[in-house]
Scaffold this motif. Structure first.
Motif, mmCIF file in Angstrom:
data_model
loop_
_atom_site.group_PDB
_atom_site.id
_atom_site.type_symbol
_atom_site.label_atom_id
_atom_site.label_comp_id
_atom_site.label_asym_id
_atom_site.label_seq_id
_atom_site.Cartn_x
_atom_site.Cartn_y
_atom_site.Cartn_z
ATOM 1 N N LYS A 195 -61.154 -7.950 -20.321
ATOM 2 C CA LYS A 195 -60.354 -8.532 -21.409
ATOM 3 C C LYS A 195 -59.117 -7.684 -21.695
ATOM 4 O O LYS A 195 -58.014 -8.209 -21.896
ATOM 5 N N LEU A 196 -59.289 -6.361 -21.686
ATOM 6 C CA LEU A 196 -58.178 -5.472 -22.013
ATOM 7 C C LEU A 196 -57.051 -5.596 -20.992
ATOM 8 O O LEU A 196 -55.876 -5.722 -21.356
ATOM 9 N N VAL A 197 -57.392 -5.551 -19.718
ATOM 10 C CA VAL A 197 -56.334 -5.637 -18.704
ATOM 11 C C VAL A 197 -55.705 -7.034 -18.694
ATOM 12 O O VAL A 197 -54.489 -7.182 -18.508
ATOM 13 N N ARG A 198 -56.527 -8.041 -18.917
ATOM 14 C CA ARG A 198 -56.008 -9.410 -18.944
ATOM 15 C C ARG A 198 -55.053 -9.596 -20.115
ATOM 16 O O ARG A 198 -53.955 -10.155 -19.965
ATOM 17 N N ASP A 199 -55.454 -9.127 -21.296
ATOM 18 C CA ASP A 199 -54.611 -9.282 -22.482
ATOM 19 C C ASP A 199 -53.313 -8.486 -22.353
ATOM 20 O O ASP A 199 -52.289 -8.852 -22.959
ATOM 21 N N ALA A 200 -53.360 -7.385 -21.580
ATOM 22 C CA ALA A 200 -52.167 -6.567 -21.386
ATOM 23 C C ALA A 200 -51.249 -7.113 -20.295
ATOM 24 O O ALA A 200 -50.159 -6.570 -20.071
ATOM 25 N N GLY A 201 -51.685 -8.177 -19.627
ATOM 26 C CA GLY A 201 -50.874 -8.754 -18.565
ATOM 27 C C GLY A 201 -50.902 -7.972 -17.276
ATOM 28 O O GLY A 201 -50.018 -8.139 -16.421
ATOM 29 N N LEU A 202 -51.916 -7.127 -17.115
ATOM 30 C CA LEU A 202 -52.030 -6.324 -15.901
ATOM 31 C C LEU A 202 -52.787 -7.087 -14.818
ATOM 32 O O LEU A 202 -53.770 -7.778 -15.100
ATOM 33 N N THR A 203 -52.351 -6.929 -13.588
ATOM 34 C CA THR A 203 -53.050 -7.463 -12.429
ATOM 35 C C THR A 203 -53.871 -6.353 -11.799
ATOM 36 O O THR A 203 -53.347 -5.258 -11.550
ATOM 37 N N VAL A 204 -55.146 -6.623 -11.550
ATOM 38 C CA VAL A 204 -56.006 -5.647 -10.878
ATOM 39 C C VAL A 204 -55.884 -5.883 -9.376
ATOM 40 O O VAL A 204 -56.251 -6.946 -8.872
ATOM 41 N N THR A 205 -55.355 -4.906 -8.657
ATOM 42 C CA THR A 205 -55.078 -5.088 -7.234
ATOM 43 C C THR A 205 -56.271 -4.774 -6.346
ATOM 44 O O THR A 205 -56.351 -5.266 -5.218
ATOM 45 N N SER A 206 -57.184 -3.936 -6.821
ATOM 46 C CA SER A 206 -58.389 -3.623 -6.047
ATOM 47 C C SER A 206 -59.424 -3.011 -6.973
ATOM 48 O O SER A 206 -59.097 -2.533 -8.065
ATOM 49 N N LEU A 207 -60.662 -3.031 -6.502
ATOM 50 C CA LEU A 207 -61.734 -2.285 -7.163
ATOM 51 C C LEU A 207 -62.327 -1.336 -6.131
ATOM 52 O O LEU A 207 -62.663 -1.724 -5.019
ATOM 53 N N CYS A 208 -62.445 -0.085 -6.516
ATOM 54 C CA CYS A 208 -63.103 0.941 -5.706
ATOM 55 C C CYS A 208 -64.392 1.352 -6.405
ATOM 56 O O CYS A 208 -64.402 1.509 -7.615
ATOM 57 N N ARG A 209 -65.459 1.565 -5.747
ATOM 58 C CA ARG A 209 -65.580 1.285 -4.357
ATOM 59 C C ARG A 209 -66.955 0.735 -4.085
ATOM 60 O O ARG A 209 -67.913 1.003 -4.796
ATOM 61 N N ALA A 211 -75.595 3.893 3.743
ATOM 62 C CA ALA A 211 -76.793 4.668 4.065
ATOM 63 C C ALA A 211 -77.709 4.837 2.855
ATOM 64 O O ALA A 211 -78.868 5.233 3.002
ATOM 65 N N ASP A 212 -77.217 4.529 1.661
ATOM 66 C CA ASP A 212 -78.037 4.645 0.457
ATOM 67 C C ASP A 212 -79.126 3.573 0.456
ATOM 68 O O ASP A 212 -78.913 2.448 0.930
ATOM 69 N N THR A 213 -80.260 3.899 -0.099
ATOM 70 C CA THR A 213 -81.406 2.985 -0.049
ATOM 71 C C THR A 213 -81.153 1.693 -0.823
ATOM 72 O O THR A 213 -81.698 0.644 -0.477
ATOM 73 N N ASP A 214 -80.337 1.743 -1.867
ATOM 74 C CA ASP A 214 -80.078 0.556 -2.684
ATOM 75 C C ASP A 214 -78.708 -0.038 -2.405
ATOM 76 O O ASP A 214 -78.135 -0.728 -3.255
ATOM 77 N N ALA A 215 -78.183 0.190 -1.205
ATOM 78 C CA ALA A 215 -76.789 -0.150 -0.923
ATOM 79 C C ALA A 215 -76.489 -1.636 -1.080
ATOM 80 O O ALA A 215 -75.470 -2.008 -1.669
ATOM 81 N N ILE A 216 -77.341 -2.485 -0.566
ATOM 82 C CA ILE A 216 -77.045 -3.918 -0.620
ATOM 83 C C ILE A 216 -77.000 -4.403 -2.062
ATOM 84 O O ILE A 216 -76.061 -5.107 -2.480
ATOM 85 N N ALA A 217 -77.984 -4.025 -2.854
ATOM 86 C CA ALA A 217 -78.010 -4.445 -4.256
ATOM 87 C C ALA A 217 -76.808 -3.897 -5.017
ATOM 88 O O ALA A 217 -76.181 -4.614 -5.818
ATOM 89 N N ASP A 218 -76.460 -2.643 -4.768
ATOM 90 C CA ASP A 218 -75.330 -2.052 -5.475
ATOM 91 C C ASP A 218 -74.021 -2.708 -5.063
ATOM 92 O O ASP A 218 -73.128 -2.912 -5.897
ATOM 93 N N ASN A 219 -73.893 -3.053 -3.796
ATOM 94 C CA ASN A 219 -72.661 -3.707 -3.350
ATOM 95 C C ASN A 219 -72.549 -5.129 -3.883
ATOM 96 O O ASN A 219 -71.444 -5.592 -4.181
ATOM 97 N N ARG A 220 -73.655 -5.830 -4.009
ATOM 98 C CA ARG A 220 -73.602 -7.143 -4.654
ATOM 99 C C ARG A 220 -73.128 -6.998 -6.106
ATOM 100 O O ARG A 220 -72.314 -7.805 -6.590
ATOM 101 N N LYS A 221 -73.596 -5.981 -6.763
ATOM 102 C CA LYS A 221 -73.153 -5.716 -8.133
ATOM 103 C C LYS A 221 -71.657 -5.405 -8.163
ATOM 104 O O LYS A 221 -70.922 -5.882 -9.036
ATOM 105 N N ALA A 222 -71.196 -4.619 -7.198
ATOM 106 C CA ALA A 222 -69.777 -4.282 -7.134
ATOM 107 C C ALA A 222 -68.927 -5.521 -6.889
ATOM 108 O O ALA A 222 -67.830 -5.663 -7.447
ATOM 109 N N ILE A 223 -69.409 -6.422 -6.056
ATOM 110 C CA ILE A 223 -68.699 -7.684 -5.814
ATOM 111 C C ILE A 223 -68.593 -8.490 -7.102
ATOM 112 O O ILE A 223 -67.536 -9.031 -7.442
ATOM 113 N N ASP A 224 -69.683 -8.568 -7.846
ATOM 114 C CA ASP A 224 -69.665 -9.277 -9.130
ATOM 115 C C ASP A 224 -68.667 -8.653 -10.090
ATOM 116 O O ASP A 224 -67.953 -9.360 -10.828
#
Length: 266
Positions: free
Chosen positions: A49-63, A68-81
């Motif tokens: 909400k803050l970046v949207r209200d400020a008119g900022l464009t988010v160019t990427s999310l890291c990371r 190799a981490d045991t929970d990698a798939i679940a964590d990456n799905r969360k990162a995608i969300d």
């Protein structure tokens, strides 16, 4: 100032999310690259909400990545969300190093590819492209077994373009004698272009060896021109890990980012 300039949050770790948004407004910047940790600290919905209200464009999310981490798939799905919620078109993947006790780098690279294959359709369904970032070979053991742009591209090309692209970061690719051919080959698969400089001697731990543009040895303008020649016209993120920069007042850092970007990148 170029409208393509984006301030990656890693350059100003002295600022939390509200301070980052305010600082961009003061400097006239309209684009930012965000990191998951600070976003989580402030809250995903509040940040969006803050970046949207400020008119900022988010160019990427890291990371994402670190497969190799045991929970990698679940964590990456969360990162995608999270990327989708922030309106970030790409999630940058740092693939991760060798599993503990392993010396099998081929297996680690295969695991990266298998993990991307599992995640790519899900990401595309959320409107997020996965962007494979190769890291300098000195990080292969613990951070990233994908070490060259060609390696990243070999993986990306196995998937539809809307699912997987590549991140070109000057710090990690400048040394490669084949980088200009790789950039030409990458063409429309380049999803984000990141800039900083390489300074020596590297600090202990090497991670914080990035410098302000013009302070090091990278031919930044030549690399930018090569990326542009592929038809890429997207954001140029300034991403610098450097303790002295982090210890400086944020507004001074941003002023230097703008000045050195104009002088050495454009």
């Amino acid at each position: 100032m170029s409208s393509r300039l984006s301030l990656n949050q890693a350059t100003t770790t002295q600022w939390d999310i509200p301070a980052l948004v305010d600082g961009c407004a003061r400097a006239g910047l309209t684009q930012v690259g965000l990191w998951r940790g600070p976003v989580a600290d402030y809250g995903l919905d509040r940040t969006a909400k803050l970046v949207r209200d400020a008119g900022l464009t988010v160019t990427s999310l890291c990371r994402g990545g670190f497969f190799a981490d045991t929970d990698a798939i679940a964590d990456n799905r969360k990162a995608i969300d999270e990327a989708a919620a922030l309106g970030a078109p790409i999630l940058v993947l740092v693939s991760g190093g060798l599993p503990p006790g392993s010396q099998d780098i081929d297996a680690a690279r295969q695991n990266v590819l298998d993990s991307i294959a599992e995640l790519a359709p899900y990401a595309a369904a959320q409107g997020v492209q996965l962007s494979i970032e190769p890291l300098h070979p000195m990080f292969a053991s613990d951070r990233c077994v994908v070490s060259t742009l060609d390696q990243a591209l070999d993986m990306a090309l196995l998937f539809p373009a809307n699912q997987v692209g590549v991140c070109v970061d000057t710090y990690h690719v400048w040394w490669d004698p084949g980088v200009y051919q790789a950039i030409e080959r990458a063409a429309e698969r380049i999803s984000i272009f990141q800039v900083c400089d390489w300074i020596t001697p590297l600090p202990e731990g090497v991670l914080l060896g990035r410098g302000m543009m013009g302070d090091g040895c990278i031919e930044l303008r030549r690399l930018r021109e090569a990326v542009d020649a592929t038809g890429y016209s997207g954001p140029i993120e300034v991403e610098i890990f450097n303790q002295a920069i982090w210890d400086s007042p944020g507004d001074e850092v941003v002023d230097r980012v703008i000045d050195t970007y104009q002088e050495h990148v454009l």
